[in-house]
Design an enzyme around this catalytic site. Structure first.
Site, PDB file in Angstrom:
ATOM      1  N   GLU A 187       0.829  -1.206   0.000  1.00  0.00           N
ATOM      2  CA  GLU A 187       0.000   0.000   0.000  1.00  0.00           C
ATOM      3  C   GLU A 187       0.865   1.258   0.000  1.00  0.00           C
ATOM      4  OE1 GLU A 187      -3.313  -1.973   3.006  1.00  0.00           O
ATOM      5  OE2 GLU A 187      -2.112  -0.279   3.656  1.00  0.00           O
TER       6      GLU A 187
ATOM      7  N   CYS B 205       2.909   8.456   1.806  1.00  0.00           N
ATOM      8  CA  CYS B 205       3.397   7.478   2.785  1.00  0.00           C
ATOM      9  C   CYS B 205       3.742   6.187   2.042  1.00  0.00           C
ATOM     10  CB  CYS B 205       2.302   7.258   3.831  1.00  0.00           C
ATOM     11  SG  CYS B 205       2.756   6.033   5.058  1.00  0.00           S
TER      12      CYS B 205
ATOM     13  N   CYS C 107       5.099  -7.265   8.160  1.00  0.00           N
ATOM     14  CA  CYS C 107       6.074  -6.694   9.092  1.00  0.00           C
ATOM     15  C   CYS C 107       6.336  -7.691  10.218  1.00  0.00           C
ATOM     16  CB  CYS C 107       5.540  -5.380   9.679  1.00  0.00           C
ATOM     17  SG  CYS C 107       6.733  -4.570  10.766  1.00  0.00           S
TER      18      CYS C 107
ATOM     19  N   CYS D 231       3.515  -5.126  16.240  1.00  0.00           N
ATOM     20  CA  CYS D 231       2.835  -4.144  17.095  1.00  0.00           C
ATOM     21  C   CYS D 231       1.362  -4.530  17.170  1.00  0.00           C
ATOM     22  CB  CYS D 231       2.977  -2.734  16.524  1.00  0.00           C
ATOM     23  SG  CYS D 231       4.689  -2.236  16.313  1.00  0.00           S
TER      24      CYS D 231
ATOM     25  N   CYS E 229      -1.650  -2.965  14.925  1.00  0.00           N
ATOM     26  CA  CYS E 229      -1.349  -2.701  13.516  1.00  0.00           C
ATOM     27  C   CYS E 229      -1.728  -3.876  12.623  1.00  0.00           C
ATOM     28  CB  CYS E 229       0.147  -2.403  13.393  1.00  0.00           C
ATOM     29  SG  CYS E 229       0.701  -2.317  11.693  1.00  0.00           S
TER      30      CYS E 229
ATOM     31  N   GLU F 123       8.817  -2.234   8.805  1.00  0.00           N
ATOM     32  CA  GLU F 123       9.754  -1.481   9.660  1.00  0.00           C
ATOM     33  C   GLU F 123      10.942  -1.110   8.760  1.00  0.00           C
ATOM     34  OE1 GLU F 123      10.599  -0.143  12.903  1.00  0.00           O
ATOM     35  OE2 GLU F 123      12.237   0.340  11.546  1.00  0.00           O
TER      36      GLU F 123
ATOM     37  N   CYS G 241      -2.682   1.379   8.700  1.00  0.00           N
ATOM     38  CA  CYS G 241      -1.596   0.644   8.073  1.00  0.00           C
ATOM     39  C   CYS G 241      -1.949  -0.819   7.765  1.00  0.00           C
ATOM     40  CB  CYS G 241      -0.450   0.738   9.068  1.00  0.00           C
ATOM     41  SG  CYS G 241       1.033  -0.017   8.596  1.00  0.00           S
TER      42      CYS G 241
HETATM   43  S1  SF4 Z   1       3.294  -0.294  13.338  1.00  0.00           S
HETATM   44 FE1  SF4 Z   1       4.969  -0.337  11.842  1.00  0.00          FE
HETATM   45  S2  SF4 Z   1       6.576  -1.491  12.900  1.00  0.00           S
HETATM   46 FE2  SF4 Z   1       4.685  -1.947  14.011  1.00  0.00          FE
HETATM   47  S3  SF4 Z   1       3.866  -3.834  13.060  1.00  0.00           S
HETATM   48 FE3  SF4 Z   1       2.926  -2.061  12.007  1.00  0.00          FE
HETATM   49  S4  SF4 Z   1       4.229  -1.709  10.219  1.00  0.00           S
HETATM   50 FE4  SF4 Z   1       5.402  -2.956  11.675  1.00  0.00          FE
END
Ligand code: SF4
Length: 371
Positions: free
Chosen positions: A96, A117, A124, A128, A131, A182, A355
């Site tokens: 994305e 962005c 990832c 987190c 997310c 990340e 995200c």
């Molecule tokens: S917030 Fe960023 S670092 Fe954390 S899981 Fe989502 S994409 Fe990965």
């Protein structure tokens, strides 16, 4: 699982690397600048459009490189002027890229602040808890070419919006490296991509208008501080104590605040720029006034700006956004304490803009269609 595209993308080559490759294969090195101009100034869609190159060179380029490492799948536009591009890679993975247009008071949308962005990984590994991108783990790193090409796709979309004048990337105010993935976990490709984005022979976008956001990989933050690129840094903090941060960010177990904060300070001192602390507000997780006071103290100590982001609802995750009153009380503690703070108004909730959400939904729909 590590997957790599069949042919490397030409958008991952620097002026030096392309010159060396051309020379090694018996082509004149000076052609590199011409090729890069076709890519970044003209944004061509086929090798045959590179009319000042010989046919044998075009044939070699076509056999050696992918010209379009990302394919536009769809765009979703929300009422709050956020547009999300879903892009497919050569191995069918989805990523994305988001365009955020923030209208400014009293001026029309065309004069608003525009931010892009970009993503750096498929999925990832950081996990987190709030997310969508981390829900199914890391699939693979993006190549430098795949990172750069997201911006070419944005330019093409803008070209289509403004057909009379080709929209240059310079019309955007910022590029933020805070989409899926990340960035510091894919360090070399990200640095190479940002070098291409910044270079005069590349996209020519000023480093001071590029912000890289990390969940806090301390050794890589220190490495980034040594780079000459001069980009800005944002830290996804999301907890002002180890206890709270660990609940939602597993990375904090490896790099707790007592290691993270000195590395951020070093970066800030070295580059002389204000670092941004990103803080997602999640109801009854990190939105207490005690967290606000501790965040205020951290921000003061680092001379950092704080960006408060009310959390999005993500399918499959339990988190709730605090009420507007609670958000504002939290922000006031920082503001009263002399900290530069912004409380983000929602952008993109209606289009799965948290995200990774659009990608996850599309992947699930594809799986269902294949059953
Ligand atoms: S917030 Fe960023 S670092 Fe954390 S899981 Fe989502 S994409 Fe990965």
């Amino acid at each position: 699982m590590k997957l790599t595209p069949a042919r490397p993308s030409i958008h991952g080559e620097t002026l030096d690397s392309l010159t060396a490759l051309l020379t090694a294969h018996g082509h004149p090195g000076f052609r590199a600048r011409q090729i890069l101009a076709w890519l970044y100034k003209k944004r061509v869609r086929s090798w045959d459009e590179m009319t000042n190159l010989s046919r044998p060179l075009r044939t070699w380029l076509a056999a050696t490189f992918a010209l379009d490492p990302t394919i536009f799948v769809l765009t979703k536009q929300s009422e709050d002027v956020t547009a999300k591009l879903l892009l497919e890679l050569e191995d069918k993975a989805l990523i994305e890229t988001v365009i955020i247009r923030a209208p400014q008071l009293g001026v029309g949308r065309e004069n608003s602040r525009k931010t892009i962005c970009i993503s750096t990984q498929v999925g990832c590994a950081m996990g987190c808890k709030f997310c969508a991108s981390g829900l199914e783990g890391l699939k693979r790193n993006l190549t430098a070419g795949e990172i750069v090409h997201q911006l070419i796709q944005v330019c093409r979309l803008e070209d289509a919006r403004t057909p009379r004048a080709r929209a240059e990337l310079a019309s955007f105010d910022n590029i933020v490296v805070m989409g899926m993935g990340e960035p510091l976990h894919n360090y070399d490709a990200v640095i190479r991509a940002l070098t291409i984005v910044n270079a005069g022979w590349g996209l020519g976008f000023g480093a001071r208008r590029i912000t890289l956001s990390t969940s806090g990989l301390v050794p890589r933050i220190r490495q980034l501080a040594e780079e000459k690129l001069g980009i800005r840094l944002a830290i996804s903090l999301h907890g002002a104590t180890d206890e709270i941060r660990e609940q939602i960010m597993p990375v904090n177990r490896k790099y707790p605040l007592k290691e993270l904060l000195p590395a951020v300070r070093e970066f800030s001192l070295k580059h002389g720029r204000m670092v941004t602390l990103e803080f997602i507000l999640i109801e009854e997780v990190n939105d207490s006034l005690d967290q606000a006071r501790k965040l205020r103290d951290i921000a003061r100590d680092l001379h950092a700006h704080v960006n408060l982001i009310p959390c999005n609802t993500v399918e499959g995750l339990p988190w709730k956004r605090p009420s507007l009153t609670r958000q504002e009380k939290f922000a006031r503690v920082l503001d009263d304490g002399g900290v530069s703070v912004t409380l983000r108004r929602e952008k993109g909730h209606a289009i799965d803009a948290a995200c990774g959400q659009l990608r996850l939904k599309t992947e699930k729909a594809r799986e269902a269609a294949a059953l």
